[in-house]
Design a protein around this motif. Structure first.
Motif, short mmCIF file in Angstrom:
data_model
loop_
_atom_site.label_atom_id
_atom_site.label_comp_id
_atom_site.label_asym_id
_atom_site.label_seq_id
_atom_site.Cartn_x
_atom_site.Cartn_y
_atom_site.Cartn_z
N LEU A 277 0.86 -1.19 0.00
CA LEU A 277 0.00 0.00 0.00
C LEU A 277 0.89 1.23 0.00
O LEU A 277 1.30 1.74 1.05
N SER A 278 1.21 1.73 -1.19
CA SER A 278 2.10 2.87 -1.34
C SER A 278 1.36 4.19 -1.34
O SER A 278 1.92 5.21 -1.73
N ARG A 279 0.13 4.22 -0.92
CA ARG A 279 -0.68 5.44 -0.87
C ARG A 279 -1.57 5.37 0.36
O ARG A 279 -1.58 4.37 1.10
N ASP A 280 -2.30 6.46 0.61
CA ASP A 280 -3.23 6.46 1.72
C ASP A 280 -4.35 5.45 1.45
O ASP A 280 -4.55 5.00 0.32
N GLN A 281 -5.04 5.10 2.51
CA GLN A 281 -6.11 4.12 2.35
C GLN A 281 -7.15 4.61 1.33
O GLN A 281 -7.38 5.80 1.17
N PHE A 282 -7.77 3.67 0.68
CA PHE A 282 -8.75 3.98 -0.35
C PHE A 282 -9.90 2.98 -0.21
O PHE A 282 -9.81 2.00 0.54
N THR A 283 -10.98 3.24 -0.92
CA THR A 283 -12.17 2.39 -0.83
C THR A 283 -12.29 1.52 -2.07
O THR A 283 -11.87 1.89 -3.17
N MET A 284 -12.91 0.34 -1.86
CA MET A 284 -13.13 -0.60 -2.96
C MET A 284 -14.54 -1.17 -2.84
O MET A 284 -15.07 -1.36 -1.73
N TYR A 285 -15.11 -1.45 -3.99
CA TYR A 285 -16.48 -1.95 -4.09
C TYR A 285 -16.46 -3.47 -4.22
O TYR A 285 -15.76 -4.01 -5.08
N ILE A 286 -17.22 -4.16 -3.36
CA ILE A 286 -17.29 -5.62 -3.42
C ILE A 286 -18.31 -6.01 -4.49
O ILE A 286 -19.51 -5.72 -4.36
N ASP A 287 -17.84 -6.66 -5.55
CA ASP A 287 -18.70 -6.98 -6.68
C ASP A 287 -18.29 -8.34 -7.24
O ASP A 287 -17.22 -8.49 -7.83
N SER A 288 -19.16 -9.32 -7.08
CA SER A 288 -18.87 -10.67 -7.57
C SER A 288 -19.19 -10.85 -9.05
O SER A 288 -19.01 -11.94 -9.59
N THR A 289 -19.65 -9.81 -9.72
CA THR A 289 -19.96 -9.91 -11.14
C THR A 289 -18.70 -10.10 -11.97
O THR A 289 -18.71 -10.77 -13.00
N PHE A 393 -11.42 -12.26 -4.69
CA PHE A 393 -11.40 -11.90 -3.26
C PHE A 393 -12.41 -12.75 -2.49
O PHE A 393 -12.14 -13.18 -1.35
N LEU A 394 -13.59 -13.00 -3.07
CA LEU A 394 -14.65 -13.73 -2.37
C LEU A 394 -14.41 -15.23 -2.32
O LEU A 394 -15.24 -15.96 -1.78
N GLN A 395 -13.28 -15.71 -2.87
CA GLN A 395 -12.92 -17.10 -2.64
C GLN A 395 -12.54 -17.33 -1.18
O GLN A 395 -12.77 -18.42 -0.64
N GLU A 396 -11.94 -16.31 -0.56
CA GLU A 396 -11.47 -16.43 0.82
C GLU A 396 -12.29 -15.58 1.79
O GLU A 396 -11.99 -15.55 2.98
N ALA A 397 -13.30 -14.90 1.31
CA ALA A 397 -14.11 -14.02 2.15
C ALA A 397 -15.57 -14.44 2.09
O ALA A 397 -16.06 -14.90 1.04
N TYR A 398 -16.26 -14.29 3.21
CA TYR A 398 -17.69 -14.57 3.29
C TYR A 398 -18.42 -13.25 3.49
O TYR A 398 -18.14 -12.51 4.46
N ILE A 410 -17.96 -8.58 6.33
CA ILE A 410 -17.04 -9.39 5.53
C ILE A 410 -16.16 -10.16 6.50
O ILE A 410 -15.62 -9.57 7.46
N SER A 411 -16.03 -11.45 6.31
CA SER A 411 -15.31 -12.30 7.26
C SER A 411 -14.40 -13.27 6.52
O SER A 411 -14.64 -13.60 5.34
N GLN A 412 -13.37 -13.73 7.22
CA GLN A 412 -12.48 -14.74 6.67
C GLN A 412 -13.20 -16.08 6.62
O GLN A 412 -13.90 -16.47 7.57
N CYS A 413 -13.05 -16.77 5.48
CA CYS A 413 -13.69 -18.08 5.35
C CYS A 413 -13.05 -19.10 6.29
O CYS A 413 -11.85 -19.02 6.60
N SER A 414 -13.88 -20.02 6.73
CA SER A 414 -13.41 -21.11 7.57
C SER A 414 -13.24 -22.36 6.69
O SER A 414 -14.14 -22.71 5.92
N TRP A 415 -12.08 -23.01 6.85
CA TRP A 415 -11.78 -24.18 6.02
C TRP A 415 -11.70 -25.45 6.85
O TRP A 415 -10.86 -26.31 6.62
N VAL A 416 -12.58 -25.56 7.81
CA VAL A 416 -12.66 -26.79 8.61
C VAL A 416 -13.34 -27.86 7.75
O VAL A 416 -14.49 -27.69 7.32
N TYR A 417 -12.64 -28.90 7.51
CA TYR A 417 -13.15 -29.93 6.58
C TYR A 417 -14.30 -30.70 7.21
O TYR A 417 -14.25 -31.11 8.37
#
Length: 701
Positions: A277-289, A393-398, A410-417
Motif C-alpha cells: 500500500l504505497s498510498r493512503d487508504q482507499f475504498t473498494m467496491y465488493i462486486d462478484s460480477t 477476493f470472495l474465494q477467501e471471504a464470506y 465481511i469475514s475470513q472463510c473457515s476451512w474446517v473440513y
C-alpha cells in the motif's frame, strides 16, 4: 449513593435484556409463521474463461430451460445467454451452402443458452443497454422480458417465481449469465413503475425471512474443491470466522458495498511483511460480477515488483509465463488485505488470500486472447469508482448483506473440513417483536474474551457487594447523625429555658424606679439623635412617632425648611436639680447680704419680710420635654431673620421692670440689643411647667 444504585440497576437491566434477546432469538427460530432461509444448492461444475468459478443452476421459462449462472452482488436482474450467442456460420462441403448452427462447445462453456421463442411465458420488454459494470468499460445490449425463474436442478428445486425480470445477452464481455442478489428494482420506462427484483419477490411472497443473503464464491484449490455457498434470507455460520466489524452502506446507490483498504501486506518464503500500500487508504467496491481485483495503478505496480509480473498492453492483463508461474508457486505467498470503514470505526478485519487464489487461467476469447494462458487476476483502474474486489477476493471471504438495515459484514472463510451447515435466519424489521439482525450473528468466543468476561463478572460482583455494605454503613451514619442532632437540640432547649428563667428573676430597670426611691438622677429630656429639625416657618403640628408624617420621628424623612432657620436646642443637665431662685429674678447685692445674714445670724422677727432664694415647697421635677412642644415662634415682621444662640444675662441690665415673661436677648442687628417692647413675643421656656397658676421663669445660668 443514587449514582451507584443507578449503576446497579443498569447492570441488572443489561443482564435481563441479554436474557430477553436470547429468548427472542429462540422464539424466532421456533416461530413457524416465519419462513426459513433458502439455501441455494451449488453446481458441481467450474466454468468461466477468466478463471474457474462455481456456478448455480437456474430454471427459466415454460417449460423450464436449465442454465448455469454466477451470483452477482451488484445486479438486481437475472441474466442468461441468448440462443444466438453461440450461432456460427457453417458451410456444407458437398453443397457449398452456408447455414447457421450452434457451437456446442460455446454453449457448454457459457452455461447453456436460453431460447425465448420456446418459452410460452415470455413477455417481451425490449432491447436495453446493459448497465452493470459500465464504469469498467464492459458494455453491451440485452433483450429484456418477464418470465418464470426458479432455483436448482430437478430434485433440488428452490422457489419458483413468475414475471421476474430476465435479460438475455450476446456480448462476450459477460461470458456467463448471473443471478442478481441486489434488492433494487429495475426501471425500464419510468421510476413510477419499477420492476421488483427476484429477491424482493421472494420476500413479498413470504418465501424468505428478510431481504438479505450470505455468500462466498468457493475455492477449487482447497482440498479436492470447496463449492460456493449462497443463502437467501440468512447465512451459514459454518463457512466463516466471525468478527466484530459491521459496515454501513455507502451513499452511492451504484456502489453501496464499499470497504476501506487500510493495508496490503505480502508474506512468503522469501518475503516478510512487504507493504504494497504505497498510498493512503482507499475504498473498494465488493462486486462478484467480475473476476479480478481492480486496483489503483501504483498498487498494481507494487504487485509487479513484488511478484515479478509483466503487464500486457494488448489484453490489459498480467500474463504469467511458465517460469514465473513455477517461481510464484514455490514462493507460496500470502496476501493480506486489511479492511475497515473510515470515519466510522478504527476496527479492521484481515482477509488472507494465498497465491493459489490468484493462480488463474484465462481462455480465448477473453480480452482478445488467442491462446490459453496463466494470468494474475488484478486489473489497472484509473478512477476511484473503478476500484473493485471481485470473485477472486470472495474465494477467501464470506459476505453477509442486509438490504433492509443497509449494513453488511465481511469475514475470513473457515476451512474446517467436513463441518456441517448451520443456517441462521436474518429476520426482517417488518416483523413485529423480532430482533434478529446481522449484528446478532454468532461469534466464536476466544480465550481472551472468556478471561475478560470472568474478570468483568468478578469486578461487577465485588462492586455490588461493596455497594450493599456501603449502603448499610451510610444508613448507620445517618442514624447516628440524627441522634446527635436530637441530643444537641434537647440541650439547647434546656439551656434556653434556664436562661429565660434567670432573666425573669431580675427586676426591670426603669427610670420610674429611681423616682420612687427618691434618687436625684433624672433621665435626660432630649430628642432622638436621628431626628430632624423643623422649619421655623412650619407651624403644622406633627405627632411624634407618626410614620405617615413627613417630619415624623419614627421614619426619617427630608425636612422642608427655610435655609438657616434651624435653631439649636439647649438642654439642662439631667442629673442637676433645678435651683430655686427668688421670684425667678437676679438678687441685688443688698438682698444677697440679707440672705447670707439670715443663714448665719438667724432671723429677726421684727425685721423686714423674709426673702429667701429657696422655696418652702419640696423640690419638684419638671415634666420632660416632648419633641412636639419644641417650637419656634416667628418674631414680628422678621420672617427672614435666623435665630441665634441666646446669651445669658449676667446682671439683668437689659431687663425691663415690668417684664412678665423672660425674653432671652437676640443677636443685634445694628449693634444694639432689643428694646423692652420686643419682649412681649418671647418664646415659652422648653422646661415650662404645665401648671398655669404657678408658671415659673428660669435663668440660663
Amino acid at each position: 449513593m443514587t449514582r451507584f444504585l443507578a449503576l446497579c440497576v443498569l447492570v441488572a437491566a443489561t443482564l435481563v435484556s441479554s436474557c430477553l434477546a436470547q429468548d427472542l432469538q429462540v422464539r424466532a427460530s421456533k416461530n413457524s409463521s416465519l419462513p426459513a432461509p433458502v439455501s441455494v444448492a451449488p453446481d458441481q461444475d467450474w466454468d468461466g474463461i477468466d478463471g474457474s468459478w462455481n456456478t448455480i443452476t437456474l430454471r427459466i421459462g415454460t417449460p423450464p430451460q436449465f442454465v448455469r449462472a454466477l451470483a452477482s452482488t451488484a445486479s438486481q436482474q437475472t441474466w442468461t445467454i441468448h440462443s444466438l450467442a453461440c450461432v456460427v456460420n457453417q458451410t456444407d462441403a458437398k453443397t457449398n451452402q452456408t447455414h447457421e448452427t450452434t457451437d456446442t462447445d460455446c454453449e457448454s462453456s457459457r452455461g447453456h443458452l436460453f431460447n425465448i421463442s420456446v418459452s410460452s411465458t415470455w413477455q417481451e420488454i425490449g432491447f436495453y443497454q446493459l448497465w452493470t459494470e459500465k464504469v469498467l468499460g464492459m458494455m453491451g445490449n440485452g433483450e429484456y422480458g418477464y418470465d418464470t425463474v426458479g432455483l436448482g436442478h430437478p430434485g433440488e428445486e428452490g422457489p419458483t417465481l413468475k414475471n421476474t425480470t430476465v435479460g438475455t445477452l450476446v456480448t462476450p464481455n459477460f461470458w456467463l449469465g448471473h443471478f442478481g442478489l441486489n434488492a433494487k428494482p429495475t426501471n425500464f420506462s419510468a421510476f413510477t413503475d419499477p420492476s421488483p427484483s427476484y429477491m424482493t419477490y421472494l420476500f413479498q411472497q413470504n418465501l424468505i425471512p428478510s431481504l438479505s443473503f450470505g455468500y462466498t464464491a468457493g475455492a477449487q484449490y482447497h482440498f479436492t474443491s470447496v463449492l460456493s455457498s449462497l443463502t437467501l434470507g440468512g447465512y451459514d455460520t459454518s463457512r466463516f470466522i466471525p468478527n466484530d466489524l459491521t459496515f454501513g452502506f455507502a451513499p452511492d446507490n451504484e456502489r453501496d458495498l464499499v470497504v476501506g483498504v487500510v493495508g496490503i501486506h505480502v508474506n512468503s518464503v522469501t518475503k516478510s511483511n512487504v507493504n504494497l500500500l504505497s498510498r493512503d487508504q482507499f475504498t473498494m467496491y465488493i462486486d462478484s460480477t467480475v473476476a479480478e481485483l481492480w486496483l489503483p495503478i501504483e498498487i498494481c505496480q507494487a504487485f509487479e515488483q513484488s511478484f515479478g509480473l509483466k503487464y500486457d498492453n494488448d489484453t490489459g492483463l498480467y500474463l504469467v509465463d511458465d517460469l514465473t508461474h513455477k517461481t510464484l508457486v514455490a514462493d507460496n505467498a500470502t496476501i493480506t488485505f486489511s479492511l475497515g470503514q473510515k470515519f466510522s470505526t478504527n476496527t479492521t478485519v484481515d482477509i488472507m488470500l494465498p497465491y493459489k487464489a490468484f493462480d488463474k487461467v484465462a481462455k480465448p476469447p477473453y480480452q482478445g486472447l488467442k491462446n490459453q494462458s496463466n494470468y494474475f487476476p488484478i486489473r489497472r483502474a484509473t478512477q476511484e469508482n473503478q476500484f473493485v474486489l471481485g470473485r477472486t477476493f470472495l474465494q477467501e471471504a464470506y459476505l453477509i448483506v442486509d438490504w433492509e438495515r443497509q449494513n453488511f459484514s465481511i469475514s475470513q472463510c473457515s476451512w474446517v473440513y467436513g463441518q456441517p451447515k448451520n443456517i441462521v435466519s436474518i429476520t426482517s424489521p417488518m416483523y413485529p417483536g423480532e430482533k434478529t439482525t446481522l449484528s446478532s450473528k454468532p461469534k466464536r468466543t476466544t480465550t481472551g474474551a472468556i478471561i475478560g468476561i470472568a474478570v468483568g463478572s468478578g469486578f461487577s460482583f465485588a462492586m455490588i457487594v461493596f455497594g450493599v455494605l456501603w449502603f448499610f454503613w451510610r444508613r448507620r451514619q445517618k442514624r447516628h447523625l440524627e441522634q446527635v442532632k436530637a441530643e444537641y437540640a434537647t440541650k439547647a432547649a434546656a439551656a434556653a429555658k434556664e436562661a429565660k428563667a434567670d432573666k425573669s428573676e431580675e427586676p426591670p430597670t426603669s427610670p420610674t424606679k429611681y423616682l420612687e426611691e427618691g434618687t436625684n438622677v433624672f433621665p435626660k429630656a432630649e430628642l432622638p439623635a436621628e431626628s430632624l429639625g423643623r422649619s421655623e416657618l412650619d407651624t403644622t403640628d406633627v405627632k411624634a412617632g407618626d410614620p405617615t408624617s413627613p417630619n415624623s420621628l419614627g421614619v426619617p424623612s427630608p425636612a422642608a425648611e427655610v435655609d438657616n432657620t434651624e435653631r439649636q436646642i439647649f438642654e439642662m443637665p439631667g442629673d442637676i436639680p433645678t435651683r430655686q431662685e427668688a421670684d425667678g429674678r437676679q438678687l441685688s447685692e443688698k438682698e444677697s447680704m440679707m440672705v447670707r445674714e439670715r443663714i448665719y445670724n438667724g432671723v429677726d422677727p421684727t425685721g423686714p419680710p423674709e426673702v429667701s432664694p429657696s422655696s418652702e415647697e419640696p423640690p419638684r421635677r419638671l415634666a420632660p420635654v416632648s419633641p412636639s412642644e419644641v417650637q419656634l415662634v416667628n418674631r414680628r415682621n422678621q420672617p427672614n431673620i435666623s435665630p441665634v444662640t441666646p446669651r445669658t444675662p449676667r446682671d439683668g441690665a437689659f431687663l425691663e421692670a415690668n417684664d412678665t415673661f423672660f425674653q432671652p436677648p437676640r443677636a443685634p442687628r445694628d449693634g444694639r440689643y432689643l428694646e423692652a417692647e420686643d419682649t412681649l413675643l418671647s418664646p415659652i421656656s422648653p422646661m415650662e411647667s404645665t401648671d398655669s397658676t404657678s408658671r415659673r421663669r428660669f435663668s440660663y445660668e
